[in-house]
Design an enzyme around this catalytic site. Structure first.
Site, mmCIF file in Angstrom:
data_model
loop_
_atom_site.group_PDB
_atom_site.id
_atom_site.type_symbol
_atom_site.label_atom_id
_atom_site.label_comp_id
_atom_site.label_asym_id
_atom_site.label_seq_id
_atom_site.Cartn_x
_atom_site.Cartn_y
_atom_site.Cartn_z
ATOM 1 N N CYS A 1 -7.739 1.702 1.710
ATOM 2 C CA CYS A 1 -8.879 1.076 0.956
ATOM 3 C C CYS A 1 -8.310 0.340 -0.069
ATOM 4 C CB CYS A 1 -9.920 1.660 1.103
ATOM 5 S SG CYS A 1 -11.241 0.682 0.237
ATOM 6 N N SER B 1 0.977 -1.084 -0.006
ATOM 7 C CA SER B 1 0.010 -0.189 0.050
ATOM 8 C C SER B 1 0.834 1.377 -0.066
ATOM 9 C CB SER B 1 -0.947 -0.056 1.334
ATOM 10 O OG SER B 1 -1.677 -1.183 1.071
#
Lengths: 178, 621, 403
Positions: free
Chosen positions: B377, B321
Site C-alpha cells: 500500500c 516498492s
C-alpha cells in the site's frame, strides 16, 4: 717409410708425366663410384663414410695434371652426385670443381705416384671437401648444422686408407698421354 | 701488365700468384654478398630468418578455466591450428591436391590463390581456421620438404565461452590490449599484443587466470623449419578459477530472462556467495574470440537493448516498492511508528498540497504494517515516510548497504543513490523538500539501486544484521563479514513476516506461492528514474514501469535471496516468477543432492580443496 | 708470358664452372628448385644399374641357395613371402573392420576399402647426401607409383613415396625427420599424430589424461590421407606425461624387420583427378577421407575441450546443463520466469534424452568438485555432466497452487 724419404716435394719438370684414360674409363669409374655410394651403404651402413666420387675426382685430377680438366671432372661428378641426392643441384658440383682444380694444381708440383703423398692428398682433400660443403650449405642454403670434426677426421683417415689400393687399381687403367 | 711480363724473378711470380688469389677472394666475397642480397635475402621473411637463426618461439600459456562452485566448466580453452600457405614455396600444381586433402572446393581455392598473386610474396594465403584432427593429420603428413613444404601451421589458444551468452556479463571476455589500456595504470606491466580480460571475472581476476608464457629456443633453417630445440621453458598455465556461481541456478536465471530485459542475482545470505548472476539481453562472448567483424561489434554497441550493459551491477534504477521494507524497518527502529500503526487508504492521499496516488485505485481500506507490506500500500508508506523523515530513511538504507558499492569482486560496479538532505545539498546545492520524502518512501524519486545492492541489502537483513561481503570467487576461505548492524530482531521479524505475507497470504506476489517451499518476497513497480532509455529507439516500451521482485526462502532459515529486475515489465508481480523459478531450482537441486548423498548445505558452499585454484591475494586489483 | 696466360686460363675455367653452378643454384633457390628433369635423368640412368646389381646380388644368393636347397624352393619361398605379406595386410584390415562393425558390414567395407592393387617393390639404394632415411624403390611412375602413396610390409607401415620417376621412386622412411602419419591406439582409440624424428618416432597430440599403456599397439587412423585406416604401426615403447601432452615413443615395427621388399599401395578405388583450369597434379595421390568411425575426435593436449570439432560444436558444461534444463521445462510445457501459479519441477526428467547427450560421462571435468554418484536408475539425470542425479520419479506431483 722409404717412400716418404723420397723427394716428394720437387718433381723435376722433366720427370712430370701426364696420364690419360680411355673415354670408357672416364665414364665408368665415376658412375661406378656414384652407384657404390647409392647402393652399397644400404647393406653395409659403415661404408657410407666412403666418398668414392671424391676419390675418383682426386685421382683423375692428379693424374691429368690439368687444372681445367680437373675442375671439369669434379664439376661433372659432383653434378651427377647432386642429381641423385635431394639438395639443390650444384652443391657437390661446386665443391668437387674446387677440389678437382686444387688437386690438379697440387699435382703440378708433386710426385703424384708417391703413395705417401696420395694418402696425404686423399686425407686433406676429404677434409677440404667436407669443410667446403659445410661452408657452402651454410652460406648458400642457410643450413645451421654444426661441423662434425671428429667424424670428419676419422672418415678422412679411412678414405685415405681406401684411396691407396683404389688408386693402384685405377693405375692399371691409365696410359701415358702423348 | 707489362711490368709483370718483364719481371721474371721468382718473387715476381709469387706476387702474381698472391694477386690472383686476392682477386679470387675479393670476387668470392662480392659473390657471397650478391648471393645474400639477391638470392637468400629476398623478401621480408627471408631477411627475418637471416637475423633469427636461433629463435625464441613463444609458447602461449593457456588461461585458467572458469568453473562453477561444483567444478563444472563454464569457460574453457581450446587450442586450434590455422593453416596458411607461404607463397614462396607454392607451386601451381600443389594447389589442387592440397584443396582435396582439406576437403576444400578446388575451384574456390584456386581462385583464392590467384587473388594473392598480385600481392607481395611475403603475404601468406590463409587456407583454413580451426583445423579438425583429420585435416591436421593431413597437413602434418604432407608438409615435409619433399611434398608440400609451403603449408605452415599456426597454433593458437582460444577461449571457449558458453553459447547463448550464459553468464556473459559475469564472465566478460578477453581481447587484445588496446592502446588506451596500455597507457593506463591498471595494465602498466603489459605489452602490446597481450590478451587481457576486458570485462567481468576475466578482467577482475586477469592476473590469476593469465599463465606465464613459455619459450622454446630453436634453431631454424632458412625455411623457418625447426631443426633443433635448444632449450625449453614450459608455459605455466593460468590458475583455474572456481566461482561461487551455481550453474543450475544460473541456467534457470538465464532461461527466466529469455526475451526480457533485466537482471537476476541470487546470494546466499550466510556467506555472501553469489549463486546466480544474469543480465539480459546477453551477448555471445565467443564473438570476441578471434577476429570480430566490425559490423558485429557495431551491432552490439548500437543495439537499443544494450546487450553489453551489465545490468546487475550497473543498472541504477528506482527500486519501487521493494524499498518499502527498509522504510518500514527505519520507522520501527527509529520509533516513528509501532507495529500497530495503521492508515486508511482511499486510493490516494494529499501531502504538502499535492495528491499522491496509491497503485490500487479503489484503495486498500485500513492497513497496518503487515498488510501494507503484503498489499504494497503506497498511502501507508507515504505516511510512514513522512513521519520517519528522509534522513532516518537514508540512515537505515545506507546501513543496509544501499547507496554505495557493495565491493563485489567485479569491475564497473555502480553505487546507486540514497537521497538525504545532506546529499541534496552536496550534489544539487539545494535544500530537501519534505514532499520529496513522500516519493522516496515508496522507492521512487531520487532513490536508485542496482539489483546487486538490493539483494545484498536484503541478505544482511535475513542474516540478522550481518552483511557478508558479496563475492564471485570461491577461494575456499571463510566468508568475510562486511559490516554489521544492531537491529531489533522483533522489528526485523515484523518486516520479514510482511514479506512472507506478500506471497503466502494473498499479497501482491500470490501468483508465485509454492506449497512445498516457503517463498517470501516483495514486489516492486518503479517508474523510470532516469530518462536515458527514452532517448533510445525502444519507443513507447521505454516508458513502461520496471518490475522488481525480491524473494527469499525460507522464512525460518533464509538460505537464498534472489532479486529480479524486469525492465519495462509493467508490474512487479511479473518479475516474481523469475525469482520463484530460481529458488525452486535451488531447492530441487538440494533434493537431488540429498538423494545422491552429496553435501546438502548448498549455501554454505560446497568446497573441495583445490590446489590449483586461485587463492586470495591474487586479485588483480 | 705463356705460363702467365695459362694460369689465367685455368683460373678462368674454374671461375666459369663455379659461376655456372652458382647461377644454377641461385635459379633453383629462387624458383624453388624445379630441376625435376635432371633428377629424372639421373635416377633413370642409375636405376637399371642398381637394379642390375640388386639382381646380381639376389641371383648370387639364389644360386647358392639353389645349390644347397635344390629345385625351385627358393623361388617358391620368395613368392610365398610376398603373398604372405599381402595377406597379412588384408588380414589386418579385415580384423579392424570386424572389430568395428558387424561381420556383413565388415566384408562390405573391406571390399570397398581394401587397396585393390599393391605393387611389390624392392629397395635398390639409399639417396646419398643430406636426406638420410630416403630410399630408392625400383618401381616408378611407369608402373603407377605416385607421390603420396603408402609403403608397407606385411608387418606394418614403412614409409611414404615422396617422389616418383619413370623407373624408380623415392620413399621417405617412417622414422625420418619430416614424416608424419595419423594413428589410433588400439585399446582406447585415442588418436594422435606419429612423427618421425630421425631414428625414433613419437606420437603427439594425446592428452596426459587419456589412457595409453606401454606396449599398446597403434594403427593408422587414415586421417592423414596417405595410409588407409587399420595398418599396423607399432607398439608404444615408452609412455610418459609431458608438457604438451603424452610423450609416446614408438618404433614402427616394420622398420625393425627386413624391409628390403615392400609393397606400394596403389589404390584404384580413388577416382581420377578432374581436369582443371590450373594444372592439376596427377603425380600426387591423396586418399579419400576415411569413413567416420564411432570413436570421438582426436583431442588436442592443450585443449580440454574437443578440438577437431568445429568450434561451433564445442561446448562447455554450461551449454550442456542449459540443454538439459531446456528439455526438462519443455517436457513440462513450462516457460521459466513467466508461467504464474505453477512452479516447474527441475528434477523431473524428460521422457528420453536425445542420444547426443548420452555418452557425456567422458566429458565430466577432471576436477569435478561434487562427487557425482551414479544414479540408482540407469536413466537420465546421471547423463548430464555435473548434474546431480535423482531418480526420475518424483515424490510429489507438481505443485498446482493458487493463493
Amino acid at each position: 717409410m722409404t717412400e716418404f724419404n723420397d723427394s716428394v716435394v720437387h718433381t723435376p719438370p722433366g720427370r712430370m708425366r701426364v696420364w690419360s684414360f680411355r673415354p670408357f674409363t672416364w665414364v665408368l669409374l665415376p658412375v661406378l663410384a656414384i652407384l657404390f655410394q647409392v647402393y652399397v651403404p644400404r647393406f653395409f651402413s659403415f661404408l657410407s663414410y666412403l666418398e668414392l666420387p671424391l676419390l675418383v675426382t682426386v685421382y683423375f685430377s692428379i693424374m691429368r695434371r690439368q687444372p681445367p680438366a680437373g675442375a671439369l671432372t669434379g664439376c661433372l661428378i659432383g653434378l651427377a652426385q647432386d642429381s641423385l641426392t635431394f639438395i639443390p643441384l650444384g652443391m657437390y658440383g661446386i665443391v668437387k670443381t674446387v677440389i678437382g682444380y686444387s688437386a690438379a694444381s697440387v699435382s703440378l708440383r708433386f710426385d703424384v705416384e708417391n703413395s705417401g703423398l696420395r694418402y696425404v692428398m686423399s686425407f686433406g682433400f676429404f677434409i677440404a671437401h667436407q669443410v667446403l660443403f659445410w661452408a657452402l650449405s651454410h652460406m648458400l642454403l642457410g643450413a645451421h648444422d654444426d661441423f662434425k670434426l671428429p667424424q670428419t677426421l676419422i672418415a678422412a683417415f679411412l678414405n685415405g686408407i681406401i684411396a691407396l689400393p683404389l688408386f693402384q687399381v685405377f693405375d692399371k687403367l691409365k696410359s701415358e698421354a702423348q | 701488365m707489362v711490368r709483370f711480363v718483364h719481371d721474371e724473378t721468382y718473387s715476381g711470380a709469387a706476387k702474381v700468384a698472391v694477386f690472383q688469389y686476392l682477386t679470387v677472394a675479393v670476387f668470392i666475397f662480392l659473390l657471397v654478398g650478391y648471393w645474400d642480397l639477391q638470392v637468400r635475402n629476398e623478401g621480408l621473411y627471408n631477411s627475418k630468418a637471416q637475423q633469427n637463426q636461433i629463435k625464441s618461439l613463444p609458447m602461449p600459456a593457456p588461461r585458467g578455466r572458469i568453473l562453477d562452485r561444483d567444478g563444472r566448466v563454464i569457460v574453457d580453452n581450446h587450442a586450434s591450428f590455422r593453416l596458411v600457405l607461404s607463397r614462396e614455396g607454392l607451386r601451381d600444381d600443389h594447389v589442387e591436391p592440397i584443396a582435396r586433402g582439406l576437403n576444400l572446393d578446388v575451384q574456390d581455392f584456386q581462385a583464392r590463390v590467384r587473388r594473392f598473386q598480385r600481392r607481395p610474396s611475403y603475404f601468406t594465403i590463409p587456407v583454413k581456421e580451426e583445423l579438425t584432427s583429420g585435416e591436421l593429420a593431413f597437413v602434418e603428413s604432407h608438409r615435409n620438404d619433399l611434398m608440400f613444404p609451403e603449408m605452415e601451421l599456426i597454433k593458437s589458444q582460444f577461449r571457449l565461452y558458453p553459447k547463448d551468452g550464459i553468464a556473459s556479463h559475469l564472465i566478460g571476455y578477453v581481447g587484445e590490449i588496446s592502446e588506451a589500456e596500455l597507457n593506463s595504470q591498471e595494465w602498466a606491466n603489459h605489452n602490446p599484443g597481450d590478451l587481457i580480460g576486458k570485462m567481468g571475472v576475466e578482467r577482475f581476476y586477469n592476473d590469476t587466470l593469465t599463465g606465464i608464457d613459455g619459450q622454446r629456443q630453436v634453431r631454424v633453417d632458412n625455411r623457418m623449419n625447426t631443426r633443433e630445440v635448444l632449450g625449453m621453458k614450459p608455459a605455466v598455465p593460468g590458475k583455474d578459477l572456481r566461482l561461487t556461481i551455481d550453474l543450475d541456478l544460473q541456467t534457470v536465471a538465464e532461461m527466466a530472462l529469455e526475451g526480457k530485459r533485466g537482471a537476476v542475482i541470487a546470494i546466499a545470505p550466510a556467506t555472501g556467495d553469489i549463486l546466480a548472476y544474469a543480465s539480459a539481453p546477453g551477448y555471445d562472448p565467443n564473438l570476441f574470440v578471434g577476429r570480430m567483424k566490425s559490423s558485429e561489434l557495431k551491432g552490439l554497441l548500437e543495439d537499443p537493448t544494450k546487450p553489453l550493459f551489465n545490468r546487475v551491477i550497473q543498472s541504477q534504477l528506482a527500486p519501487g516498492s521493494t524499498f518499502k521494507p527498509f522504510v518500514a524497518l527505519a520507522a520501527l527502529e527509529s520509533g516513528a511508528i509501532d507495529e500497530n500503526f495503521s492508515v486508511h487508504c482511499a486510493g490516494s492521499a494529499t501531502f504538502y498540497g499535492r495528491v499522491f496516488k496509491c497503485h490500487k485505485k479503489g484503495g486498500h481500506g485500513t492497513v497496518n504494517l503487515h498488510s501494507a507490506i503484503a498489499q504494497s500500500c503506497d498511502v501507508y508508506f507515504y505516511n510512514v515516510g513522512r513521519m520517519t523523515g528522509i534522513d532516518t530513511i537514508a540512515k537505515y538504507a545506507q546501513m543496509a548497504g544501499l547507496g554505495k558499492k557493495t565491493g563485489i569482486d567485479l569491475p564497473g560496479e555502480k553505487e546507486g543513490v540514497v537521497p538525504s538532505s545532506a546529499w541534496k545539498i552536496r550534489t544539487q546545492r539545494e535544500k530537501w523538500y519534505e514532499g520529496e520524502t513522500i516519493s522516496v518512501a515508496i522507492g521512487q524519486g531520487a532513490v536508485t539501486v542496482t539489483p546487486l545492492q538490493l539483494a545484498y541489502a536484503y541478505s544482511g537483513l535475513l542474516n540478522n544484521g550481518v552483511w557478508m561481503r558479496p563475492h564471485i570467487l570461491d577461494d575456499g576461505h571463510p566468508p568475510q563479514v562486511d559490516h554489521t548492524a544492531d537491529i531489533n530482531p522483533l522489528n526485523l521479524a515484523k518486516v520479514l513476516d510482511g514479506m512472507c505475507a506478500v506471497v503466502n497470504e494473498g499479497g501482491t506476489g500470490a501468483a508465485v506461492h509454492m506449497s512445498d517451499i516457503v517463498l517470501c518476497g516483495k514486489t516492486g513497480t518503479a517508474q523510470r528514474a532516469s530518462n536515458d532509455l527514452l532517448k533510445t529507439k525502444l519507443g513507447e516500451e521505454a516508458f513502461r514501469d520496471d518490475a522488481w521482485f525480491v524473494g527469499f526462502a525460507s522464512r525460518e532459515n533464509p538460505e537464498i535471496v534472489v532479486v529480479a529486475l524486469y525492465e519495462n515489465g509493467m508490474h512487479g508481480p511479473l518479475a516474481a516468477p523469475i525469482v520463484r523459478d530460481v529458488i525452486k531450482a535451488f531447492y530441487d537441486k538440494k533434493a537431488r543432492q540429498k538423494q545422491s548423498g552429496a553435501p546438502q548445505n548448498l549455501a554454505a558452499a560446497v568446497r573441495v580443496p583445490g590446489s590449483d585454484l586461485a587463492s586470495p591475494g591474487l586479485r588483480s586489483r | 708470358m705463356d705460363g702467365l696466360f695459362s694460369r689465367y686460363r685455368n683460373l678462368s675455367a674454374l671461375l666459369l664452372l663455379l659461376a655456372g653452378q652458382l647461377i644454377l643454384l641461385a635459379w633453383q633457390i629462387k624458383s624453388n628448385g624445379e630441376t625435376r628433369l635432371l633428377r629424372v635423368w639421373a635416377v633413370t640412368a642409375v636405376t637399371p644399374m642398381a637394379r642390375g646389381m640388386e639382381l646380381t646380388r639376389d641371383g648370387l644368393g639364389g644360386f647358392f641357395a639353389r645349390w644347397f636347397m635344390a629345385g625351385k624352393l627358393e623361388q617358391d619361398n620368395a613368392q610365398l613371402r610376398r603373398q604372405t605379406a599381402q595377406l597379412e595386410i588384408k588380414n589386418q584390415l579385415l580384423q579392424e573392420q570386424m572389430q568395428q562393425s558387424g561381420r556383413a558390414q565388415a566384408l562390405l567395407e573391406f571390399r570397398s576399402q581394401l587397396p585393390s592393387k599393391s605393387l611389390p617393390s624392392r629397395i635398390i639404394g639409399s639417396a646419398p647426401g643430406v636426406q638420410s632415411g630416403v630410399f630408392i624403390l625400383d618401381r616408378g611412375s611407369l608402373e603407377g607409383v605416385k607421390r603420396g602413396m603408402a609403403v608397407v610390409t606385411g608387418e606394418g607401415i614403412v614409409g611414404q613415396v615422396v617422389a616418383s620417376y619413370p623407373t624408380a621412386s623415392l620413399m621417405m622412411l617412417a622414422s625420418s625427420q619430416g614424416f608424419a602419419a595419423g594413428v589410433t591406439s588400439q585399446k582406447s582409440r585415442t588418436r594422435g599424430l606419429l612423427k618421425g624424428e630421425g631414428g625414433t618416432c613419437h606420437i603427439f597430440g594425446i592428452r596426459n589424461e587419456q589412457p595409453v599403456d606401454k606396449d599398446e599397439w597403434f594403427y593408422t587412423s587414415g586421417e592423414d590421407r596417405i595410409f588407409p585406416r587399420g595398418l599396423r604401426v607399432g607398439q608404444a615403447r615408452a609412455v610418459k606425461d609431458g608438457v604438451d601432452g603424452k610423450e609416446i615413443e614408438v618404433r614402427p615395427i616394420a622398420l625393425d624387420g627386413d624391409f628390403a621388399e615392400v609393397l606400394i599401395l596403389l589404390d584404384a578405388v580413388h577416382g581420377q583427378i578432374p581436369e582443371l583450369a590450373t594444372p592439376s597434379n596427377p603425380d600426387v595421390q591423396i586418399l579419400d577421407a576415411p569413413a567416420p568411425d564411432q570413436n570421438g575426435p582426436m583431442t588436442d593436449p592443450a585443449s580440454p575441450a574437443t578440438p577437431g570439432e568445429a568450434p561451433s560444436a564445442m561446448r562447455t558444461d554450461a551449454d550442456r546443463i542449459r540443454d538439459h534444463y531446456k528439455r526438462v521445462v519443455e517436457s513440462q510445457n513450462f516457460q521459466v520466469g513467466t508461467t504464474p501459479y505453477r512452479a516447474p519441477d527441475f528434477n523431473r526428467q524428460p521422457a528420453a534424452a536425445p542420444p547426443a547427450l548420452a555418452p557425456a560421462t567422458g566429458a565430466v571435468p577432471d576436477n569435478q568438485a561434487v562427487p557425482v554418484k551414479p544414479s540408482p536408475e540407469p536413466a537420465s539425470a546421471a547423463k548430464v555432466p555435473g548434474l546431480i542425479s535423482q531418480p526420475s520419479q518424483r515424490p510429489k506431483p507438481p505443485a498446482q497452487d493458487r493463493p
